[in-house]
Motif scaffolding. Sequence first.
Motif, PDB file in Angstrom:
ATOM      1  N   PRO A   4       0.911  -1.083   0.073  1.00  0.00           N
ATOM      2  CA  PRO A   4      -0.012  -0.100   0.083  1.00  0.00           C
ATOM      3  C   PRO A   4       0.848   1.152   0.009  1.00  0.00           C
ATOM      4  N   ARG A   5       0.368   2.355  -0.428  1.00  0.00           N
ATOM      5  CA  ARG A   5       1.402   3.708  -0.799  1.00  0.00           C
ATOM      6  C   ARG A   5       0.463   4.720  -0.364  1.00  0.00           C
ATOM      7  N   PRO A   6       1.045   5.661   0.258  1.00  0.00           N
ATOM      8  CA  PRO A   6       0.330   6.878   0.476  1.00  0.00           C
ATOM      9  C   PRO A   6      -0.245   7.624  -0.653  1.00  0.00           C
ATOM     10  N   LEU A   7      -1.455   8.612  -0.273  1.00  0.00           N
ATOM     11  CA  LEU A   7      -2.032   9.046  -1.585  1.00  0.00           C
ATOM     12  C   LEU A   7      -0.886  10.189  -2.220  1.00  0.00           C
ATOM     13  N   VAL A  31      -3.455   2.003  -2.560  1.00  0.00           N
ATOM     14  CA  VAL A  31      -3.549   2.486  -1.110  1.00  0.00           C
ATOM     15  C   VAL A  31      -4.103   1.649   0.143  1.00  0.00           C
ATOM     16  N   SER A  32      -4.009   2.550   1.300  1.00  0.00           N
ATOM     17  CA  SER A  32      -4.624   1.472   2.304  1.00  0.00           C
ATOM     18  C   SER A  32      -6.104   2.217   2.083  1.00  0.00           C
ATOM     19  N   THR A  78      -9.643   3.848   2.587  1.00  0.00           N
ATOM     20  CA  THR A  78      -9.921   5.161   3.017  1.00  0.00           C
ATOM     21  C   THR A  78     -11.734   5.093   2.933  1.00  0.00           C
ATOM     22  N   ALA A 124      -8.263   7.790  -3.769  1.00  0.00           N
ATOM     23  CA  ALA A 124      -7.009   7.541  -4.634  1.00  0.00           C
ATOM     24  C   ALA A 124      -6.969   7.877  -5.811  1.00  0.00           C
TER      25      ALA A 124
END
Length: 346
Positions: free
Chosen positions: A129-132, A260-261, A263, A269
């Motif tokens: 998972p990546r940050p926004l 992404v994780s 939300t 995203a």
Amino acid sequence: MPAPSPLQLTAAFAPIDEAMAAELIGRTHGLAVRSIARLATERDDTFRVRTDRGTVVAKFAHPLDTAATIEGQLMVLAALEREHPGLPVPRIVLARDGARSVAVDDDAGDARLLRVLTHLEGETLGAAPRPLSALRALGALHARLAAAIAAIGDAEPALHGAATPWNLLHLEHYGPHVDGIAQPELRDEAARVIDRVGRSVLPRAAALPAPLAHNDLHGDNVLVQPEPFAVTGVLDFGDMTRTPRVADLAVAASYARGRVSATSDPWAAARAYVAGYEAEQPLTDEEHALLPELVLLRLAQRGILNSAIAAANPAAAAYASRNLSAIARDLRELGASIPSTIGASE
């Protein structure tokens, strides 16, 4: 040029094994192969090869892929290296005779076009998972790459890219195959999107300019350095085609949620990706309005074509069907709260 039916996309071929691939690479490119490993793909034979001159990637095209299609991809890569050396794309490793690709015969007697490219370091975007903020950075890089490819495609001679059923606007070449999806939920969600978007959105999108575009910028085609985050490679130019830039953007944005994780906003995203893109290349109001439905259409297209590939080619079934459950989830959850627009005019 009309796109082929999914039947060509799913046409079976005899895989080239590692030993034969190593022999052919040594003969055509003068590389001493120290180790070779197959990489999972849908439509060709691709290998990571460690040689006496470093690591390369060797791609043996599907027997139905034409020399003109492969040469078009290589012309773009050569122009990117010459005109945009800062963009992280593979470089061409020339054959012993200076050619960018070489025709070889496989065990079945089919002619296959071999091209060898430099190996780029990094992990795939989809590996974690990546940050926004990472999606915004990738969106900005996408915009720069899109502008470069469009300019290269419009130079002389103009390039048209592949005739591919992965062109989002060619609904007539994949829409009729929606009934071939085995999973009922995915089939029903995809059918609803196709019916709605085909009537209300595609005619508007088809009226837009259609530059040459990468058309497949998803998590397995992007390599990254995680800390500090940086994009280290954009791969696989095999689906380049002429399509509106908003369709090329929608293709990439359709994969964003899976990178992404979780939300609370299922569209967060995609919005982050588009924000990064627009920091480099602002969209028009019409493009903002078309984006949400085109994102959903790409998800439906993936469900249809990946199902067709999995059903027709047992060797590629696991790879082609690996994301079908996630596609069904995204169609359901994104479709439950479709924004009227994505981008600066929200």
